[in-house]
Design a protein around this motif. Structure first.
Motif, short mmCIF file in Angstrom:
data_model
loop_
_atom_site.label_atom_id
_atom_site.label_comp_id
_atom_site.label_asym_id
_atom_site.label_seq_id
_atom_site.Cartn_x
_atom_site.Cartn_y
_atom_site.Cartn_z
N ALA A 170 0.86 -1.19 0.00
CA ALA A 170 0.00 0.00 0.00
C ALA A 170 0.89 1.23 0.00
O ALA A 170 1.69 1.43 0.91
N MET A 171 0.72 2.07 -1.02
CA MET A 171 1.60 3.22 -1.19
C MET A 171 0.80 4.50 -1.10
O MET A 171 -0.38 4.55 -1.48
N GLY A 172 1.45 5.54 -0.62
CA GLY A 172 0.84 6.86 -0.57
C GLY A 172 1.83 7.89 -1.06
O GLY A 172 3.02 7.85 -0.72
N LEU A 173 1.35 8.81 -1.88
CA LEU A 173 2.18 9.88 -2.42
C LEU A 173 1.85 11.18 -1.69
O LEU A 173 0.69 11.57 -1.61
N TYR A 174 2.88 11.82 -1.14
CA TYR A 174 2.71 13.08 -0.43
C TYR A 174 3.21 14.23 -1.30
O TYR A 174 3.97 14.02 -2.26
N PRO A 175 2.82 15.47 -0.97
CA PRO A 175 3.38 16.61 -1.70
C PRO A 175 4.90 16.67 -1.57
O PRO A 175 5.50 16.08 -0.67
N ASN A 176 5.52 17.39 -2.49
CA ASN A 176 6.96 17.66 -2.47
C ASN A 176 7.82 16.43 -2.67
O ASN A 176 8.99 16.40 -2.27
N GLY A 177 7.25 15.39 -3.28
CA GLY A 177 8.04 14.22 -3.64
C GLY A 177 8.19 13.18 -2.57
O GLY A 177 8.82 12.14 -2.79
N HIS A 178 7.65 13.41 -1.37
CA HIS A 178 7.72 12.41 -0.31
C HIS A 178 6.69 11.31 -0.57
O HIS A 178 5.71 11.49 -1.31
N SER A 179 6.88 10.16 0.08
CA SER A 179 5.93 9.06 -0.10
C SER A 179 6.08 8.04 1.02
O SER A 179 7.01 8.10 1.82
N ARG A 180 5.13 7.10 1.06
CA ARG A 180 5.19 6.00 2.03
C ARG A 180 4.92 4.70 1.30
O ARG A 180 4.33 4.68 0.21
N MET A 181 5.34 3.59 1.93
CA MET A 181 5.05 2.27 1.38
C MET A 181 4.98 1.28 2.55
O MET A 181 5.96 1.11 3.29
N ILE A 182 3.83 0.63 2.70
CA ILE A 182 3.64 -0.37 3.75
C ILE A 182 3.36 -1.70 3.06
O ILE A 182 2.40 -1.82 2.30
N THR A 183 4.20 -2.68 3.33
CA THR A 183 4.14 -3.96 2.62
C THR A 183 3.83 -5.08 3.60
O THR A 183 4.54 -5.23 4.61
N PRO A 184 2.82 -5.90 3.33
CA PRO A 184 2.46 -6.97 4.26
C PRO A 184 3.44 -8.14 4.18
O PRO A 184 4.19 -8.29 3.21
N TYR A 185 3.40 -8.98 5.21
CA TYR A 185 4.20 -10.20 5.20
C TYR A 185 3.68 -11.16 4.13
O TYR A 185 2.49 -11.18 3.80
N SER A 186 4.59 -11.98 3.61
CA SER A 186 4.20 -13.04 2.69
C SER A 186 3.49 -14.15 3.45
O SER A 186 3.55 -14.24 4.68
N LYS A 187 2.81 -15.04 2.70
CA LYS A 187 2.11 -16.17 3.32
C LYS A 187 3.09 -17.03 4.12
O LYS A 187 2.80 -17.45 5.24
N GLN A 188 4.29 -17.28 3.56
CA GLN A 188 5.27 -18.09 4.28
C GLN A 188 5.68 -17.43 5.59
O GLN A 188 5.81 -18.09 6.62
N ASN A 189 5.87 -16.11 5.56
CA ASN A 189 6.31 -15.43 6.77
C ASN A 189 5.17 -15.28 7.77
O ASN A 189 5.41 -15.28 8.99
N VAL A 190 3.95 -15.13 7.28
CA VAL A 190 2.79 -15.11 8.18
C VAL A 190 2.74 -16.42 8.96
O VAL A 190 2.58 -16.44 10.20
N ASP A 191 2.86 -17.55 8.26
CA ASP A 191 2.81 -18.85 8.93
C ASP A 191 3.99 -19.02 9.89
O ASP A 191 3.83 -19.51 11.01
N ARG A 192 5.16 -18.62 9.44
CA ARG A 192 6.35 -18.77 10.27
C ARG A 192 6.29 -17.90 11.52
O ARG A 192 6.83 -18.26 12.57
N SER A 193 5.58 -16.77 11.42
CA SER A 193 5.49 -15.84 12.55
C SER A 193 4.34 -16.16 13.49
O SER A 193 4.16 -15.49 14.50
N GLY A 194 3.52 -17.16 13.13
CA GLY A 194 2.40 -17.52 13.97
C GLY A 194 1.23 -16.56 13.87
O GLY A 194 0.35 -16.55 14.75
N MET A 195 1.16 -15.78 12.81
CA MET A 195 0.05 -14.86 12.60
C MET A 195 -1.11 -15.60 11.97
O MET A 195 -0.93 -16.60 11.26
N GLY A 196 -2.33 -15.11 12.19
CA GLY A 196 -3.49 -15.74 11.60
C GLY A 196 -3.69 -15.35 10.15
O GLY A 196 -4.22 -16.13 9.35
N SER A 197 -3.26 -14.15 9.78
CA SER A 197 -3.39 -13.66 8.41
C SER A 197 -2.42 -12.50 8.24
O SER A 197 -1.80 -12.04 9.21
N TRP A 198 -2.33 -11.98 7.02
CA TRP A 198 -1.38 -10.90 6.77
C TRP A 198 -1.71 -9.64 7.56
O TRP A 198 -0.82 -8.83 7.81
#
Length: 421
Positions: free
Chosen positions: A237-265
């Motif tokens: 999930a990405m967001g573009l801010y004014p003046n060229g700034h931005s953000r990016m939040i990336t979820p865990y993969s299915k393998q890493n979700v399972d390895r981490s003991g999470m129920g879902s991403w």
């Protein structure tokens, strides 16, 4: 980073996972001309019009805690001097005596209530750079001390970082950072301290380096280990801010979700960070995703509750970049700083893990520059996942001024409707 923003990011991730094409109406990008990365001409244009007109991080406020404390800063291509004034404000002057051009100070750090050139002892005060003393002043005909002040640059602080801007007419730092603060404010940057730093000289253009951290399209190809990729770029999930700034939040993969003991991403919970102290008030999302913010033009910050590195890219020439990464975190209990030569085992482990990620990215950058400089590639097609790269290039052109860029090197201004204000 309030609950509403976190929920919006969660919803954006759900959309990203479900979509089968870019959003309806999203613009088609033309190729980014490789000349922007490979030619001396574009490097010269940036040196003349970009770097003198934008806010950059020069250091940290704790480097100069008391009036008269100073450090020098040369990464904008001119010698600058950052000094704490008698009123507690942070000032920035050109480190150039107005007599014969000698440096006003020669050490990279120090402390002095007067800035005294070591060549002829012309002396300046630390609040306004006013020239206050000239030896043998009687021998100068018509010398007006008020006309010989140290030239200034803009200077301000945010989250403990000292920013400078050579453009005296630049917008205020707070306005320039703008809504990107929603991601950074919760991390209490002013209370963090440097854990360690690394620096590399890499044979590539600075934008090649910056672009590597503006998308996760490459992640499973460069950063997979034993067939497992920690992140799933499809949900980024990405967001573009004014003046060229931005953000990016990336979820865990299915393998890493399972390895981490999470129920879902999106099973986001605060994790136990012991023995490292955690920054309070940071949402659980940060513990269970890759959460990153870019500050135009040359800073990438992968955020974390235990602290974060800042990755900074400085052009040396058209094909060479200095890449610095400096890790900041809450200092150990009972201490006001870290000793980088005597880090505890948990920080040595964290350091090794992050340095490995950086090494994996670094090994691609030099060869990529060489390939870009061949006649086989004249332009780079950019996809929807790589839109933060296009956002960077749009802002580069806006700061430089489109009229100062040859037509064949420009990028079209397309993303304004997608910028969050």
């Amino acid at each position: 980073m309030d609950d509403a923003l976190v929920e919006r990011i969660r919803s954006d991730m759900e959309y990203e996972f479900a979509r089968t094409a870019p959003p309806e109406g999203f613009p088609a990008f033309h190729d980014i001309p490789t000349a922007r990365h490979t030619t001396e001409e574009f490097h010269r244009i940036e040196a003349e019009h970009l770097w003198p007109r934008t806010w950059v991080i020069a250091g940290r406020a704790e480097q100069i805690p008391d009036p008269g404390d100073f450090f020098t800063f040369d990464d904008l291509g001119v010698p600058l001097l950052v000094v704490r004034g008698t009123d507690g404000e942070v000032n920035c002057f050109y480190n150039t005596c107005q007599h014969r051009g000698a440096p006003v100070v020669r050490g990279t750090t120090g402390s002095s209530r007067r800035l005294r050139c070591q060549y002829h002892s012309w002396t300046y005060e630390i609040d306004g750079g006013t020239l206050v003393s000239v030896p043998d002043e009687r021998d100068f005909v018509g010398l007006d001390l008020t006309e010989r002040c140290l030239p200034r640059a803009r200077c301000d602080t945010y989250a403990g970082f000292v920013f400078v801007n050579r453009d005296l007419d630049a917008p205020d730092l707070s306005d320039w950072i703008g809504p990107a603060r929603e991601m950074l404010d919760p991390f209490d940057g002013g209370a963090l301290r440097e854990v360690y730093r690394e620096s590399r000289v890499i044979p590539c253009n600075w934008k090649v380096t910056a672009e590597a951290f503006l998308e996760v399209y490459h992640f499973r190809h460069i950063h997979s280990h034993d067939g497992v990729s920690v992140l799933d770029n499809r949900g980024a999930a990405m967001g573009l801010y004014p003046n060229g700034h931005s953000r990016m939040i990336t979820p865990y993969s299915k393998q890493n979700v399972d390895r981490s003991g999470m129920g879902s991403w999106d099973d986001w919970e605060h994790l136990d960070t012991a023995p490292m102290p955690a920054i309070g008030g940071v949402p659980a999302m940060v513990d269970c995703t890759s959460t990153a913010v870019s500050l135009f033009p040359n800073v990438i910050i992968p955020l974390g509750r235990i602290g974060f590195p800042i990755n900074v890219f400085w052009p040396i020439d058209a094909g060479t970049t200095r890449l610095d990464w400096i890790y900041y975190a809450p200092p150990p209990d009972g201490a006001d700083r870290f000793d980088p030569d005597d880090l505890p085992d948990h920080w040595r482990t964290r350091r090794a893990a992050y340095d490995q990620i950086m090494a994996e990215d670094e090994m691609n950058m030099g060869p990529m520059q060489s390939s870009m400089e061949s006649p086989a590639l004249t332009g780079m097609p950019i996809n929807y996942q790589e839109r933060r790269i296009w956002h960077l290039h749009e802002q580069i052109d806006r700061i430089i001024g489109v009229e100062n860029i040859p037509a064949e090197m420009r990028v079209e201004q397309l993303l304004e409707p997608y910028v969050e204000r």
